[in-house]
Design a protein around this motif. Sequence first.
Motif, mmCIF file in Angstrom:
data_model
loop_
_atom_site.group_PDB
_atom_site.id
_atom_site.type_symbol
_atom_site.label_atom_id
_atom_site.label_comp_id
_atom_site.label_asym_id
_atom_site.label_seq_id
_atom_site.Cartn_x
_atom_site.Cartn_y
_atom_site.Cartn_z
ATOM 1 N N MET A 267 -14.807 -0.105 -22.195
ATOM 2 C CA MET A 267 -14.833 -1.142 -21.197
ATOM 3 C C MET A 267 -16.177 -1.075 -20.461
ATOM 4 N N PRO A 268 -17.041 -2.068 -20.644
ATOM 5 C CA PRO A 268 -18.307 -2.081 -19.907
ATOM 6 C C PRO A 268 -18.073 -2.323 -18.412
ATOM 7 N N ILE A 269 -18.780 -1.557 -17.602
ATOM 8 C CA ILE A 269 -18.765 -1.745 -16.160
ATOM 9 C C ILE A 269 -20.211 -1.948 -15.727
ATOM 10 N N ILE A 270 -20.476 -3.077 -15.079
ATOM 11 C CA ILE A 270 -21.820 -3.413 -14.650
ATOM 12 C C ILE A 270 -21.845 -3.432 -13.137
ATOM 13 N N ASN A 271 -22.777 -2.678 -12.545
ATOM 14 C CA ASN A 271 -22.952 -2.639 -11.097
ATOM 15 C C ASN A 271 -24.195 -3.444 -10.735
ATOM 16 N N VAL A 272 -24.046 -4.359 -9.784
ATOM 17 C CA VAL A 272 -25.142 -5.192 -9.319
ATOM 18 C C VAL A 272 -25.279 -4.993 -7.816
ATOM 19 N N GLN A 273 -26.480 -4.674 -7.376
ATOM 20 C CA GLN A 273 -26.736 -4.537 -5.948
ATOM 21 C C GLN A 273 -27.683 -5.646 -5.527
ATOM 22 N N ILE A 274 -27.280 -6.401 -4.497
ATOM 23 C CA ILE A 274 -28.097 -7.494 -3.993
ATOM 24 C C ILE A 274 -28.121 -7.443 -2.473
ATOM 25 N N LEU A 275 -29.116 -8.093 -1.903
ATOM 26 C CA LEU A 275 -29.156 -8.203 -0.450
ATOM 27 C C LEU A 275 -28.028 -9.101 0.028
ATOM 28 N N GLU A 276 -27.504 -8.794 1.184
ATOM 29 C CA GLU A 276 -26.430 -9.599 1.757
ATOM 30 C C GLU A 276 -26.926 -11.007 2.088
ATOM 31 N N GLY A 277 -25.958 -11.927 2.181
ATOM 32 C CA GLY A 277 -26.286 -13.243 2.677
ATOM 33 C C GLY A 277 -26.183 -14.383 1.680
ATOM 34 N N ARG A 278 -25.871 -14.102 0.436
ATOM 35 C CA ARG A 278 -25.736 -15.187 -0.535
ATOM 36 C C ARG A 278 -24.336 -15.781 -0.467
ATOM 37 N N PRO A 279 -24.216 -17.070 -0.754
ATOM 38 C CA PRO A 279 -22.892 -17.705 -0.722
ATOM 39 C C PRO A 279 -21.968 -17.130 -1.804
ATOM 40 N N ASN B 125 -12.272 -7.244 -20.907
ATOM 41 C CA ASN B 125 -12.567 -5.811 -20.810
ATOM 42 C C ASN B 125 -13.812 -5.510 -19.979
ATOM 43 N N ILE B 126 -14.486 -6.530 -19.503
ATOM 44 C CA ILE B 126 -15.747 -6.340 -18.784
ATOM 45 C C ILE B 126 -15.493 -6.388 -17.285
ATOM 46 N N ARG B 127 -16.068 -5.433 -16.587
ATOM 47 C CA ARG B 127 -15.955 -5.370 -15.126
ATOM 48 C C ARG B 127 -17.350 -5.527 -14.532
ATOM 49 N N VAL B 128 -17.459 -6.352 -13.504
ATOM 50 C CA VAL B 128 -18.717 -6.528 -12.780
ATOM 51 C C VAL B 128 -18.439 -6.220 -11.313
ATOM 52 N N VAL C 113 -22.987 -15.344 -10.664
ATOM 53 C CA VAL C 113 -23.612 -14.147 -11.237
ATOM 54 C C VAL C 113 -22.593 -13.350 -12.039
ATOM 55 N N ILE C 114 -21.406 -13.178 -11.495
ATOM 56 C CA ILE C 114 -20.353 -12.440 -12.199
ATOM 57 C C ILE C 114 -20.029 -13.125 -13.529
ATOM 58 N N THR D 183 -20.904 -11.488 -17.187
ATOM 59 C CA THR D 183 -19.767 -11.268 -18.080
ATOM 60 C C THR D 183 -20.004 -11.928 -19.435
ATOM 61 N N THR D 184 -20.454 -13.162 -19.425
ATOM 62 C CA THR D 184 -20.713 -13.881 -20.672
ATOM 63 C C THR D 184 -21.803 -13.194 -21.491
ATOM 64 N N THR D 185 -22.895 -12.821 -20.838
ATOM 65 C CA THR D 185 -24.008 -12.183 -21.540
ATOM 66 C C THR D 185 -23.599 -10.853 -22.161
ATOM 67 N N VAL D 186 -22.900 -10.025 -21.396
ATOM 68 C CA VAL D 186 -22.473 -8.720 -21.915
ATOM 69 C C VAL D 186 -21.464 -8.908 -23.040
ATOM 70 N N SER D 187 -20.551 -9.838 -22.881
ATOM 71 C CA SER D 187 -19.556 -10.109 -23.922
ATOM 72 C C SER D 187 -20.233 -10.507 -25.231
ATOM 73 N N GLU D 188 -21.177 -11.433 -25.148
ATOM 74 C CA GLU D 188 -21.876 -11.892 -26.353
ATOM 75 C C GLU D 188 -22.762 -10.812 -26.957
#
Length: 60
Positions: A1-13, A38-41, A20-21, A25-30
């Motif tokens: 099961m791939p787990i992807i961690n993304v860190q971004i600055l606060e404040g996006r809608p 099975n993919i977690r972001v 982004v999620i 998910t689509t990119t990792v799946s393909e």
Amino acid sequence: MPIINVQILEGRPAEKIAEVIQNITTTVSETLDAPKENIRVIVTEIPKTHWGKAGEPISK
């Protein structure tokens, strides 16, 4: 099961974070031929006071 961690600055809608999620998910799946279910972001928003660049907090 791939787990992807993304860190971004606060404040996006929330819609942008959801996009982004979805895109990650689509990119990792393909790329890995892994089922999307099975993919977690994990998106972590970092306060601007806790993110530094060139020795200074981004909040300055």
